[in-house]
Design a protein around this motif. Sequence first.
Motif, PDB file in Angstrom:
ATOM      1  N   SER A   2       5.936   8.788   8.667  1.00  0.00           N
ATOM      2  CA  SER A   2       4.950   9.971   8.842  1.00  0.00           C
ATOM      3  C   SER A   2       5.913  11.297   8.684  1.00  0.00           C
ATOM      4  O   SER A   2       6.938  11.059   8.373  1.00  0.00           O
TER       5      SER A   2
ATOM      6  N   THR B  31      14.804  16.816  14.200  1.00  0.00           N
ATOM      7  CA  THR B  31      14.569  17.215  15.482  1.00  0.00           C
ATOM      8  C   THR B  31      14.245  18.766  15.648  1.00  0.00           C
ATOM      9  O   THR B  31      15.268  19.376  15.324  1.00  0.00           O
TER      10      THR B  31
ATOM     11  N   ARG C 147       4.687  22.162  10.004  1.00  0.00           N
ATOM     12  CA  ARG C 147       4.150  23.217  10.280  1.00  0.00           C
ATOM     13  C   ARG C 147       3.613  24.368   9.513  1.00  0.00           C
ATOM     14  O   ARG C 147       3.928  24.555   8.488  1.00  0.00           O
TER      15      ARG C 147
ATOM     16  N   ASP D 157      12.063  18.076   8.683  1.00  0.00           N
ATOM     17  CA  ASP D 157      12.911  16.666   8.364  1.00  0.00           C
ATOM     18  C   ASP D 157      13.899  16.319   9.753  1.00  0.00           C
ATOM     19  O   ASP D 157      14.416  15.458   9.431  1.00  0.00           O
TER      20      ASP D 157
ATOM     21  N   MET E 153       6.412  15.500   9.914  1.00  0.00           N
ATOM     22  CA  MET E 153       5.852  16.570  10.706  1.00  0.00           C
ATOM     23  C   MET E 153       5.828  17.844   9.811  1.00  0.00           C
ATOM     24  O   MET E 153       6.636  18.207   9.053  1.00  0.00           O
TER      25      MET E 153
ATOM     26  N   GLY F  79      -3.322  14.630  10.508  1.00  0.00           N
ATOM     27  CA  GLY F  79      -2.636  15.870  10.092  1.00  0.00           C
ATOM     28  C   GLY F  79      -3.477  16.680   9.428  1.00  0.00           C
ATOM     29  O   GLY F  79      -4.309  16.274   8.976  1.00  0.00           O
TER      30      GLY F  79
ATOM     31  N   GLU G 249       1.770  23.148  14.772  1.00  0.00           N
ATOM     32  CA  GLU G 249       2.446  21.900  13.955  1.00  0.00           C
ATOM     33  C   GLU G 249       1.872  20.626  14.081  1.00  0.00           C
ATOM     34  O   GLU G 249       1.083  20.554  15.040  1.00  0.00           O
ATOM     35  N   THR G 250       1.748  19.705  13.395  1.00  0.00           N
ATOM     36  CA  THR G 250       1.150  18.494  13.341  1.00  0.00           C
ATOM     37  C   THR G 250       1.910  17.467  12.572  1.00  0.00           C
ATOM     38  O   THR G 250       2.961  17.719  11.884  1.00  0.00           O
ATOM     39  N   LYS G 251       1.436  16.250  12.938  1.00  0.00           N
ATOM     40  CA  LYS G 251       2.301  14.976  12.247  1.00  0.00           C
ATOM     41  C   LYS G 251       1.163  14.378  11.152  1.00  0.00           C
ATOM     42  O   LYS G 251      -0.104  14.276  11.488  1.00  0.00           O
TER      43      LYS G 251
ATOM     44  N   ASN H  57       0.442  11.235   8.906  1.00  0.00           N
ATOM     45  CA  ASN H  57       0.937   9.726   8.772  1.00  0.00           C
ATOM     46  C   ASN H  57       0.535   9.489   7.219  1.00  0.00           C
ATOM     47  O   ASN H  57      -0.690   9.891   6.696  1.00  0.00           O
TER      48      ASN H  57
END
Length: 346
Positions: free
Chosen positions: A241, A262, A245, A260, A243, A336, A208-210, A212
């Motif tokens: 940003s 936690t 996966r 979208d 997140m 990302g 997984e990554t973020k 921006n």
Amino acid sequence: MSKLGPIRHFPSPVSCDSLVLQGLRCEWGAGVLHLVTSLSHSLILTGHWKFNMAPHDKELSEDLKKRIVALHKDGLGYKKIAKTLKLSCSTVAKTIQRFNWTGSTQNRPHHGRPKKLSARAQHHIQWLSLGSRRMSAASIAAEVEGVGGQPVSAQTIRRTLHQIGLHGCRPRRKPILKMMHKKPRKQFAEDKQTKDIDYWNHVLWSDETKINLFGSDGVKRVWRQPGEKYKDKCVLPGVGSVMVRGCMSAAGTGELQFIDRTMNANLYCDILKQSIIPSLRRLGRRAVFQHDNDPKHTSKTTTALLKKRRVKVMDWPNMSPDLNPSVGHPQTEGGGVQGLEHPPAP
């Protein structure tokens, strides 16, 4: 020893130089010379003998040079001059040769400014820098000044270190690995080095990554005055940003899932059901799933789901994010993954 006669006691102090050893070589022979040489080293260490030659790191005075030339003009040889003035033969020879070539006893002018630091100080600087690699040039300068009493600038320290091949560089970052981490990494490499290409073609890598939406996470600085903290020219716009996966294999990229809220074990199980496991099934019955040892990935809920779906999971060593080929692949400015909004099926 009867043929050589009794060995006389040397007066104290004795001049221990090449002339003495040369005389012993002629009178006693090589065998006794070796014995006397070994004895002389012991006497020097205990302080009974001392050297009477001029220090090598100091230049001879002009008066002494003129005395050497005057004695040579009177007909004395190099050895007699050296013995009279308590100098080495090489020093006497160089002084007379310089006078014969230039007609003067003065040294030729040196090019550039003379070095401020002695060889001993340079060695001390090298010792300090190698002993503490994070020690700054200013700290080394203060240390050298405290030992030798000679003020030295930080730039002089940098220039000295550059001359001996030491340069200031940004250190590389690596995970803090303990023995409990190194052994599983080594075992992982030994187990996987015998796998053929067909095995790796059936591995589904995931991470997984973020992303921006605008700009990057890099640290940026602005010049501002007191009270200008929220001035338009002194702030950076932040659009946000997202997140995601995703997964990939030798056949291509898999389905991408946006996050979208936690992430927890229940959300991760939903992602596995919706995108990861369907992508894994397309690789066939020999498919192997890879994910790291995040607590959400190793929870009881996730483990039970993977076992129920008969998913073969690759054993993954701790502290090994660099082993995943999906880490650091095509990225946007913010770090990302790009181009995966509508990924092709593998």
